[in-house]
Structures are given as C-alpha cells and as structure tokens.
Enzyme design. Structure first.
Site, PDB file in Angstrom:
ATOM      1  N   LYS A  74       0.817  -1.217   0.000  1.00 47.32           N
ATOM      2  CA  LYS A  74       0.000   0.000   0.000  1.00 47.32           C
ATOM      3  C   LYS A  74       0.851   1.267   0.000  1.00 47.32           C
ATOM      4  CE  LYS A  74      -4.096  -1.894   0.050  1.00 47.32           C
ATOM      5  NZ  LYS A  74      -5.029  -1.733  -1.081  1.00 47.32           N
ATOM      6  N   GLU A  99     -10.153   5.213   2.809  1.00 45.24           N
ATOM      7  CA  GLU A  99     -10.918   4.089   3.316  1.00 45.24           C
ATOM      8  C   GLU A  99      -9.957   2.944   3.551  1.00 45.24           C
ATOM      9  OE1 GLU A  99      -9.618   2.605  -0.225  1.00 45.24           O
ATOM     10  OE2 GLU A  99     -10.593   4.553  -0.038  1.00 45.24           O
ATOM     11  N   SER A 156       1.931  -9.521  -0.912  1.00 43.98           N
ATOM     12  CA  SER A 156       1.469  -8.143  -0.820  1.00 43.98           C
ATOM     13  C   SER A 156       1.611  -7.549   0.573  1.00 43.98           C
ATOM     14  CB  SER A 156       0.010  -8.054  -1.264  1.00 43.98           C
ATOM     15  OG  SER A 156      -0.799  -8.911  -0.465  1.00 43.98           O
TER      16      SER A 156
END
Length: 413
Positions: A101, A123, A388
């Site tokens: 992210k 969000e 990830s």
C-alpha cells in the site's frame, strides 16, 4: 456487455486507459459536485508525471523512507516441497508499514501536497491502506481521516491502534455490511463536502477515472523491480506471475509492466471464502455494473443490488474489481481463480513453516494458487508470487480460526 476484442487487440494493452476507459470498462460515473475535482486531479497527475522533480522526490521517499527496492527471494524449501517450477517471492511485506500500500499512498500524498491540499481522506478494509495513509500524512504534515467498517475494525484492531498512534482519526462505519464497500461510500460522501482542501486517497485500482490509472502507475514499481531482478538472477523473464486480487492494486502493479510480454502469464487469485454463496470473487461470479464511479465486474443480486461478500482476508472482502482486471479477464490476458478460506489458512501455515515468512491472509491466497500452479509446471520454469503484505495483522484471526478447528476436532474425538 461484450467487448469489441478486435479493437482491443490492435492496440498495446500498455496504452490503456484510452479516454478514461479500459475497453468498455472504467469511466467516470461520479456526482456532478465531484467532477471538477476529478478533472483537476487528472490534470495535476499528468503534470506531475511529466515533472522529473516530482518523480525524483517520490523515488527518494520510496528508497529512504519506504525501503525499496524490495527483495525477490528464491523460496528454495517451498519449491522443493511443491516440486515443479522454481518459486520466487516478491517481498512487498518488507515495505515500510508492512504492505504494498505504501507505493501508491506515498505517490498520491505527494500529489495532494503538490495540489495544495491539507487533508487526506482514505478508506481501509484490512487496515494496511489506512496505516500507509496515516504514515504519509505524518511525514508530510497532512491531516488524515480514515473510514473503516466496524466489522473490519473488530478483526483488525492492531492496525486501528497503529493509525491512531500515527495521528490519524479513524471513523467507524456501521452502515450496510460495515466492511470495505461501506467505508468507501462514507469516504466519498466526505470528499463531496470537502473537495476544496481534501484529497481522497483511494487504495486500489477502482473508482472513477483517473484513480485506476493513478494507482496502477504508482504500484507498477513492483513489476518493474521484478523484471530487473529476474533478469539479473535468471537472465530471463518469469513464466508466471501470481498475485491476490481484491480491488486488484498489488496484482495490477505486478502484471502491468509485463502486459505486452505475452510469454509471461498472469494468475490473479480471488477470495473463494466459504463457497460461491459466501465469497468475494467478482471476476468468477459477478456481472457487469457500476460501483464507486467505475464500470466493472461486481457481485450483485437479481435486482442489481450489490451483494454481501465474505473472505477471511479483510483486504479481499470487496464486491467489485478494478476495470483493467475486468478487461484482462475478458480478452484472456490474465487468468483468475479462487482460493477458499481454508486453503489460504493452509498456505499461511506452509509458508510460515518452510520459509520463516508469515504472510498476510490476502497474500496467502496467492501463495496457495502459486504452489498449485508451480506443481504442474516443469522444473525449468519460473513462478513469481507477490507477497502483498505481512501477516502480523492477521494473527488474531488465524489463532481464533485454528482454535475453533481444534475445538471442533476435540469434540469429534
């Protein structure tokens, strides 16, 4: 709606989006009040991408603050356990904050600062996007407010504490299913009333144009690094790239730099949950519709209402998928499969015990599918699985789930 695949094939896929769309998907389905902000964002992004000063500043943050490049690790014991192809792991779990992210968040936060915005709205589902946004807000001095479904708050409390420690305000969302979809709804409502001083920092390749392109472009650092690292290590490109798909940002970041290399195959892995009636597999079971400003494949009932979803991995618990993934599936550029909760838990434990790496539950879906596919491939072939994120955030969920399994097993005995 069928795609005119002939028109798609005459263009390189790397040229999309064209006029804000990926084939017939994507677009800008947004309230009138947000249109000026979206147009301004598109213009600012194009100018920033053409500005070497902006790109250099982002690289400095990626390297000195984020810890890039991340390693490409040959998972020898996992490869031996599985047999078949050699497996490499792209270690996005080692990025600052513990997930991919950061790549997109740092780019968008710098873009927001460039645009003169003083506040970030975001969000989050699994919490990793919220943590990354809170980090960026702290380091750049931007006020940060994050919307998170109450269900996700309950299963990701550690990340909520991290966000608050980093100075962000976390708003619980109780409407709807109280998960990621509803958090996005609330974030969009906030942005509609605060566009003058706020930037909505979307966390995946979803939303109205230009968000799917912006997020993809900031995440492509994953695939760019894989290409260079694989050429140095193996002197050729991989045969297969594997990544989990919720909204689809880490997968798109992995796939996109290779999209015109047809010899490199893509495998996206959706959340199979507890089965077809309790999953989050938009590409497997969804229909074409519009959600959160973009035309894509999404889960909906016979009346066109968005369906409830389920995944043990909060970050995959989204009823839609990015429009570029929808295009890739339709024209056959990528293959998409599902992995169940139980299979992901199995891979979570396998990777931990064979490699000493505890993956996020989202990543564990990709690990399971990558292991299965590698097993069926030849020993000279190469598979890269993108990890990830790291699994610290999921330990309570895993412990609770495995505890229930042991308890049920004990009762059976």
């Amino acid at each position: 709606m069928p795609t005119d695949t002939k028109s798609v094939k005459v263009k390189k896929l790397s040229q999309w989006p064209i006029a804000g769309r990926f084939g017939p998907y994507g677009g800008r389905y947004a309230p009138e009040i947000l249109m000026p902000a979206l147009l301004a964002l598109e213009a600012a992004y194009q100018a920033a991408q053409a500005d070497e000063g902006f790109r250099a500043e982002l690289r400095r943050y990626q390297e000195d603050y984020g810890g890039r490049p991340t390693p490409l690790y040959r998972a020898k014991r996992l490869s031996e356990l599985v047999g078949g192809a050699r497996i490499y792991l792209k270690r996005e779990d080692l990025v600052h904050g513990g997930a991919h992210k950061f790549n997109n968040v740092m780019g968008q936060a710098l873009l927001a600062q460039r645009m003169g915005k003083s506040r970030l709205i975001a969000e989050t589902g699994a919490g990793q996007h919220g943590v990354a946004t809170a980090m960026a807000g702290a380091v750049l001095g931007l006020k940060t407010e994050i919307y998170m479904g109450q269900v996700d708050i309950e299963r990701q409390r550690a990340n909520v504490y991290r966000m608050e420690l980093l100075g962000a305000q976390v708003h619980p969302v109780h409407t709807g299913t109280a998960t990621l979809k509803d958090a996005i709804n609330e974030a969009l409502r906030d942005w509609a009333t605060s566009v003058q001083d706020s930037h909505y920092l979307i966390g995946s390749v979803v939303g109205p144009h230009p968000y799917p392109q912006i997020v993809r472009d900031f995440q492509r650092v994953i695939g760019d690094e894989i290409e260079g690292q694989m050429l140095r290590k193996e002197h050729r490109l991989p045969d297969l790239l594997v990544a989990c798909v919720g909204g689809g940002s880490n997968a798109m970041g992995t796939f996109f730099p290779f999209v015109d290399h047809r010899e490199v195959r893509f495998l996206g892995v959706e959340a199979g949950g507890r089965g077809p009636d309790a999953d989050a597999a938009s590409l497997q079971h969804g229909q074409i519709g519009v959600l959160h400003g973009a035309k894509m494949r999404l889960l909906q009932d016979e009346w066109g209402q968005v369906s409830a979803t389920h995944s043990i991995a909060a970050g995959l618990d989204y009823p839609g998928v990015g429009p570029e993934h929808t295009l890739y599936q339709e024209i056959g550029r990528a293959e998409y499969v599902t992995v169940s909760d139980e299979q992901a838990l199995s891979a979570f434990q396998t990777l931990s015990q064979t490699c000493g790496i505890i993956p996020a539950l989202e990543s564990a879906h990709a690990v399971y599918a990558g292991m299965e596919r590698a097993r069926a491939m030849g020993p000279g072939q190469l598979v890269v699985i993108t990890l990830s994120g790291r699994g610290d955030k999921d330990l309570e969920t895993v412990i609770a789930h495995l505890g229930r399994q042991r308890s049920a097993g004990g009762q059976e005995q």
